[in-house]
Design an enzyme around this catalytic site. Structure first.
Site, PDB file in Angstrom:
ATOM      1  N   GLU A  92       0.814  -1.070   0.084  1.00 50.76           N
ATOM      2  CA  GLU A  92      -0.080  -0.035   0.169  1.00 50.76           C
ATOM      3  C   GLU A  92       0.742   1.458  -0.122  1.00 50.76           C
ATOM      4  O   GLU A  92       0.240   2.272  -0.236  1.00 50.76           O
ATOM      5  CB  GLU A  92      -0.879   0.076   1.316  1.00 50.76           C
ATOM      6  CG  GLU A  92      -2.032  -1.071   1.229  1.00 50.76           C
ATOM      7  CD  GLU A  92      -2.964  -1.155   2.184  1.00 50.76           C
ATOM      8  OE1 GLU A  92      -2.585  -0.684   3.460  1.00 50.76           O
ATOM      9  OE2 GLU A  92      -4.074  -1.780   2.160  1.00 50.76           O
ATOM     10  N   GLU A 123       7.536 -21.670   8.313  1.00 51.26           N
ATOM     11  CA  GLU A 123       8.091 -20.859   9.269  1.00 51.26           C
ATOM     12  C   GLU A 123       9.104 -21.375  10.175  1.00 51.26           C
ATOM     13  O   GLU A 123       9.588 -20.746  11.138  1.00 51.26           O
ATOM     14  CB  GLU A 123       6.813 -20.336  10.250  1.00 51.26           C
ATOM     15  CG  GLU A 123       6.242 -21.426  11.238  1.00 51.26           C
ATOM     16  CD  GLU A 123       5.127 -20.874  12.102  1.00 51.26           C
ATOM     17  OE1 GLU A 123       5.205 -21.058  13.257  1.00 51.26           O
ATOM     18  OE2 GLU A 123       4.104 -20.430  11.395  1.00 51.26           O
TER      19      GLU A 123
END
Length: 311
Positions: A92, A123
């Site tokens: 963004e 992860e």
């Protein structure tokens, strides 16, 4: 992976984000309205948890802005929800602040596929956290924000260790006090949101806190870098109808010109709001306006100072 193969920091016991919330133990017996009110009540405390970390958030913003002034980048590293929120915040920044592509980067364990799919085990590799940073040429001028609600994700710890080893800024962001990640970072942001309504579902309160803090980090850094004028988004990229209209409105607000004049100014300025405003208020050409802005690191207020033209 068997229990004997689990890393030492895999035990979730003692993490507040994994504790059972006494206020939601009868969750499945609540009416829908009671359910909604309970979640809303729990969410109301997230802002206070973020407020408690205000000093560390502010210090992090200043670190990021200083790194970016010298050409460095802000890089987020995370897994699951934490990684997705980092990628979202990074994506963004170009349209909102006209940030150059790649100045804010989001890395997620498991890569792009993990944005919309669960990638089991991604992860658990600290080596991959390092490798993903190396793949983007992460360097000593950059700032890393490692995100993990639990504060013990190996992928993020590996990234933080790499950042420190090469002299980059290494910031840990977690939702558990005294977490493992804080021992692998230069600075830590900790927002203790408490047990989730749905036990262990850290996409909820922890995710909300993460979104709030990342908003602060990227927006705060961009404000420090002169990407705004007051509270106006003067460095946006007008690449769709809504943003074109917003750009026109900004020029009208700042110069008190007509809509047609605003459109003409933007057309002459290649859609650059700050350039258009400076052209109108300082009476200079678009080229000279850009030179003035470049001389003050793009800060419109400073470019207007002394011209008796500031709105």
């Amino acid at each position: 992976m068997t229990e004997r193969e689990l890393p030492d920091n895999a035990n979730l016991a003692g993490l507040t984000t994994e504790a059972r919330n006494p206020r939601s133990q009868d969750l499945d017996a609540l009416s829908t309205l009671e359910f909604v009110r309970l979640l809303n009540s729990e969410d109301a405390g997230v802002a206070n948890a973020v407020a408690d970390a205000a000093e560390d958030i502010a210090q992090t913003i200043d670190i990021i802005a200083e790194r970016m002034r010298r050409g460095g980048r802000l890089v987020y590293s995370g897994a699951g929800t934490s990684g997705r929120l980092g990628v979202l915040d990074a994506s963004e920044c170009p349209p909102t602040f006209n940030a150059e592509p790649g100045r804010v980067v989001g890395l997620i364990a498991g890569g792009e596929y993990a944005l919309t799919n669960a990638v089991e085990g991604a992860e658990d590799s600290p080596e991959q956290g390092r490798a993903d940073l190396e793949a983007i040429g992460f360097g000593p001028d950059d700032a890393l924000v490692g995100i993990a609600a639990s504060g013990r994700t190996p992928y993020v710890i590996g990234a933080l260790d790499h950042a420190r080893e090469i002299g980059a800024a290494a910031i840990a962001f977690t939702c558990n006090a005294g977490s493992e990640m804080t021992r692998h970072a230069d600075l830590s942001i900790t927002t203790v949101v408490g047990p989730e309504v749905l036990t262990g579902s850290t996409r909820m309160k922890a995710g909300t806190a993460t979104k709030m803090v990342l908003n602060m980090l990227s927006t705060g850094a961009m404000v420090r870098l002169g990407k705004t004028y007051g509270n106006l988004m003067v460095d946006l990229q007008a690449k769709n109808v809504k943003l074109v209209e917003r750009a026109i409105g900004l020029v009208i607000t700042l110069t008190d010109c007509t809509r047609e004049q605003a459109k003409a100014l933007l057309d002459a300025s290649n859609g650059e709001v700050k350039t258009a405003v400076l052209v109108q208020l300082a009476g200079v050409s678009p080229g000279e306006a850009r030179e003035r802005l470049a001389a003050v690191n793009g800060q419109l207020g400073k470019a207007l100072a002394g011209s008796d033209a500031a709105p």
